[in-house]
Motif scaffolding. Structure first.
Motif, mmCIF file in Angstrom:
data_model
loop_
_atom_site.group_PDB
_atom_site.id
_atom_site.type_symbol
_atom_site.label_atom_id
_atom_site.label_comp_id
_atom_site.label_asym_id
_atom_site.label_seq_id
_atom_site.Cartn_x
_atom_site.Cartn_y
_atom_site.Cartn_z
ATOM 1 N N SER A 227 -1.776 29.581 9.196
ATOM 2 C CA SER A 227 -0.409 30.028 9.508
ATOM 3 C C SER A 227 0.192 29.218 10.648
ATOM 4 O O SER A 227 1.412 29.091 10.751
ATOM 5 C CB SER A 227 -0.433 31.518 9.894
ATOM 6 O OG SER A 227 -1.115 31.717 11.118
ATOM 7 N N ILE B 251 0.584 24.933 9.129
ATOM 8 C CA ILE B 251 1.594 24.551 8.127
ATOM 9 C C ILE B 251 2.939 24.210 8.776
ATOM 10 O O ILE B 251 3.496 23.137 8.513
ATOM 11 C CB ILE B 251 1.734 25.654 7.055
ATOM 12 C CG1 ILE B 251 0.449 25.719 6.216
ATOM 13 C CG2 ILE B 251 2.942 25.391 6.162
ATOM 14 C CD1 ILE B 251 0.381 26.909 5.290
ATOM 15 N N LEU C 153 1.221 17.895 5.588
ATOM 16 C CA LEU C 153 0.419 18.867 4.835
ATOM 17 C C LEU C 153 -0.756 18.189 4.150
ATOM 18 O O LEU C 153 -1.866 18.751 4.119
ATOM 19 C CB LEU C 153 1.301 19.576 3.798
ATOM 20 C CG LEU C 153 2.431 20.441 4.368
ATOM 21 C CD1 LEU C 153 3.338 20.938 3.241
ATOM 22 C CD2 LEU C 153 1.868 21.621 5.149
ATOM 23 N N GLN D 256 6.158 18.471 -4.155
ATOM 24 C CA GLN D 256 5.229 19.517 -4.573
ATOM 25 C C GLN D 256 4.008 18.888 -5.211
ATOM 26 O O GLN D 256 4.101 17.880 -5.903
ATOM 27 C CB GLN D 256 5.920 20.476 -5.545
ATOM 28 C CG GLN D 256 5.130 21.748 -5.856
ATOM 29 C CD GLN D 256 5.950 22.723 -6.701
ATOM 30 O OE1 GLN D 256 7.064 22.416 -7.112
ATOM 31 N NE2 GLN D 256 5.402 23.901 -6.948
ATOM 32 N N THR E 223 -0.175 26.033 -0.619
ATOM 33 C CA THR E 223 1.186 25.753 -0.140
ATOM 34 C C THR E 223 1.768 24.543 -0.856
ATOM 35 O O THR E 223 2.934 24.558 -1.280
ATOM 36 C CB THR E 223 1.155 25.496 1.387
ATOM 37 O OG1 THR E 223 0.600 26.646 2.039
ATOM 38 C CG2 THR E 223 2.551 25.237 1.913
ATOM 39 N N ILE F 48 4.370 26.624 -2.788
ATOM 40 C CA ILE F 48 5.349 27.137 -1.820
ATOM 41 C C ILE F 48 6.309 26.076 -1.293
ATOM 42 O O ILE F 48 7.373 26.417 -0.758
ATOM 43 C CB ILE F 48 4.601 27.809 -0.633
ATOM 44 C CG1 ILE F 48 3.637 28.862 -1.166
ATOM 45 C CG2 ILE F 48 5.555 28.457 0.347
ATOM 46 C CD1 ILE F 48 2.780 29.500 -0.089
ATOM 47 N N THR F 49 5.978 24.790 -1.429
ATOM 48 C CA THR F 49 6.813 23.749 -0.805
ATOM 49 C C THR F 49 8.296 23.819 -1.176
ATOM 50 O O THR F 49 9.149 23.520 -0.319
ATOM 51 C CB THR F 49 6.264 22.344 -1.128
ATOM 52 O OG1 THR F 49 6.018 22.229 -2.533
ATOM 53 C CG2 THR F 49 4.989 22.073 -0.371
#
Length: 639
Positions: free
Chosen positions: A97, A100, A118, A304, A409, A413-414
């Protein structure tokens, strides 16, 4: 009758007060050149005796131990349990957490697209988890290395005009950084990083923190084209009010979270999740208000998917090859120094040991593989490692958990980061580097060693007012200057005897220590080499001249013996031997006898090899200062 009684009395006194036994200085066992060279190299390169575990083992066991040495996970993994995994899972999720949001900001700081930050928290932590020996260190991009890399890369390629070659050079620098780190560990040369002193690192980190924070002001204030007009209205118009409100408010929130976590260690999770909360809240706010259409800068796009291969993008030929090597050397050494320092710090806190050379091999391997999988230089992060430690991590599995979260992620999530404001990334970076400015450490350095403080301040101002690489060069130069000064100008001291003892100490430190009449005792606090031998000889003669001048002024007998206390003299070379010979001849002219006390085995061996022991006479070489004084001034010693 009376003569017989006097003889008996004399015999009784002799029996009651026998002359003190004086131990002779023994010669060490003679070694041939091969044995001596082998012993020296073993002590230099293998002080921890890494091959000890292989002794008297069958070949199958040796093979397994060899593999286990390269991959420590095979050692501690056999004892891994579900209870340990619970701690690692919580720690891994917590540092994920934190990492990122930081990774996205650090990638932009390095001049790269956000996804590369990332990427660098996905592959390198996985490699390190299998090969690293620290259970607390958290791997990923860090602010200082990102800034240093960006500065060095921008000197070669403009990231705006030629982003493709800029990115290729970053991968090339990462590749060579890994090669250098691996080589240092493989050839057992880890001691080289110790030349960058703690004081220099403190100053360098503080200067980098100031530079990074100033660079982030542009994004924090929403400045796109700064006006050249000098009136305040024009200046304020060049700023974006919405961006300022977002950036300042969330920066205050992040700093408050850090303050709470610092005050109460049990609330460490608050500063750990604060960056992610900031990202989520600010992104949602910008999305629903469409603040991006009012001038608020946003991330817009993050690729992504998992790391693409970058093997073909590394410069293995051409002019950028040497440039990539040079950048990799500088950035890799800084990254290595930071990681090893962090590893040692948490190893001491957790009461376990790490192998610095194994750490270098692990860090080098992860950066070599990282350079081929679209990563830039990764190393240990102090802020993340601290959170990892306080979250209760048990092994490097926490890095695997963090890597897994980063993978999710990247895959899922990106796209949600599209509306993340750049001001939030700037505030995250600023809050992260605020901890690099360690005022308490600088104050402690000032109290302990003024020369160290000069190194600290020199590195700080070099980074702030010139450039990051110049600041690093100043830090290394001042550290070397300190070493040279200590080697070429070692300390010497006049010794006196402490009351009611045979202990001799520095008279400046112990004013109650009494000088021995007719004897001057001087201690040399260094090995005697070509770089300091002439200085030591002249300093001893100056001590003698000062003492004789003092004695002459007070009408006391002059010096007859000069005792050189050689306990701190660990070694001596040919120049040192020659300096002692010249000192002996100079003292002979003054009718002063040179006496040596407590030479070590290396020194006494060279004294005999050079025939200096014969020149002085073995009767003038003693095991202790007390023995020397007993023979040179028996009446004073008995007193």
């Amino acid at each position: 009758m009376s003569s017989r009684i006097s003889i008996e009395n004399a015999q009784w006194e002799a029996a009651a007060h026998p002359p003190p036994y004086i131990h002779k200085v023994g010669k060490p066992p003679k070694k041939n050149f091969v044995e001596e060279f082998t012993a020296t190299m073993r002590e230099t390169l293998f002080p921890d005796d890494p091959l000890r575990q292989f002794k008297d083992q069958p070949w199958s066991r040796k093979l397994f131990l060899g593999i286990q040495t390269v991959f420590p996970i095979l050692h501690w993994g056999r004892h891994y349990s579900l209870g340990m995994f619970k701690g690692d899972l919580i720690a891994g999720l917590t540092i994920a957490s934190l990492c990122i949001p930081q990774d996205i900001g650090y990638a932009k700081l390095a001049g790269l697209d956000p996804q590369y930050g990332l990427y660098s928290s996905f592959v390198p932590p996985l490699i390190y988890a299998f090969m690293g020996s620290s259970r607390d260190i958290a791997i990923g991009p860090v602010a200082v290395v990102s800034l240093l890399l960006a500065t060095l890369l921008e000197n070669e390629i403009d990231s705006k005009k030629n982003p493709h070659d800029y990115r290729r050079l970053a991968f090339t620098a990462t590749f060579f950084a890994g090669i250098i780190q691996f080589a240092l560990g493989f050839f057992r040369l880890g001691f080289l990083i110790d030349f960058l002193s703690h004081a220099a690192i403190v100053g360098f980190m503080a200067g980098a923190a100031v530079t990074i924070a100033l660079q982030q002001l542009k994004s924090l204030l929403g400045v796109k084209n700064f006006t050249k007009n000098t009136d305040i209205v024009s200046v304020l118009r060049s700023w974006n009010v919405q961006t300022i409100l977002i950036g300042i408010s969330f920066l205050a929130f992040l700093l408050l979270a850090k303050f709470i976590g610092k005050k109460n260690k049990k609330l460490f999770w608050i500063p750990a999740i604060a960056p992610l909360i900031s990202i989520i809240v600010s992104t949602f706010f910008v999305y629903i208000t469409r603040a991006d259409k009012k001038g608020v800068g946003i991330v817009r796009h993050i690729n992504q998917g998992v790391n693409p291969s970058s093997v073909n993008e590394i410069f293995f030929a051409g002019s950028y090859l040497s440039k990539g090597f040079r950048i990799g050397l500088v950035a890799g050494m800084v990254a290595l120094t930071e990681a090893v320092a962090i590893g040692r710090t948490f190893a001491a806190m957790g009461d376990y040991s790490i192998d610095g050379n194994k750490e270098m091999i692990a860090l080098g391997t992860m950066n070599i593989i990282g350079s081929m999988t679209s990563c830039y230089i990764a190393t240990g992060s102090f802020s993340r490692s601290a959170v990892n430690f306080m979250a209760g991590c048990n092994t490097a599995v926490s890095n695997i958990v963090m890597s897994g979260v980063v993978l999710l992620t990247l895959e899922l999530i990106t796209p949600l980061f599209k509306y993340t404001p750049n001001a939030i990334l700037a505030s995250i970076v600023i809050s992260a580097v605020a901890g690099l400015f360690d005022f308490q450490a600088a104050l402690l350095i000032w109290k302990i060693d003024k020369f160290d403080f000069i190194a600290c301040i020199g590195a700080f101002f070099g980074v702030v007012f010139i450039s990051v690489e110049i600041g690093l060069l100043i830090a290394v130069s001042i550290s070397f200057a300190k070493i040279l000064l200590q080697v070429t100008r070692p300390r010497t001291a006049v010794l006196g005897r402490l009351p009611r003892s045979t202990v001799y100490r520095n008279i400046s430190h112990y004013p109650e220590a009494a000088k021995v009449p007719g004897v001057l005792i001087v201690r040399v606090d260094s090995a005697i080499y070509f770089s300091n031998s002439n200085y030591i000889k002249e300093r001893i003669l100056r001590w003698l001249a000062d003492e004789e001048e003092h004695l002459k002024g007070s009408h006391q007998p002059g010096i007859q013996f000069l005792i050189v206390e050689m306990s701190p003299v660990t070694d001596i070379d040919t120049s040192g031997i020659q300096a002692l010979e010249e000192l002996h001849r100079s003292l002979e002219k003054r009718e002063v006898q040179l006496v040596l006390a407590n030479p070590g085995p290396v020194v006494i061996d060279k004294l005999h090899a050079s025939k200096l022991a014969d020149l002085l006479g073995e009767e003038h070489i003693f095991l202790t200062v007390a023995d020397a004084v007993t023979i040179c001034a028996p009446k004073n010693e008995e007193a």
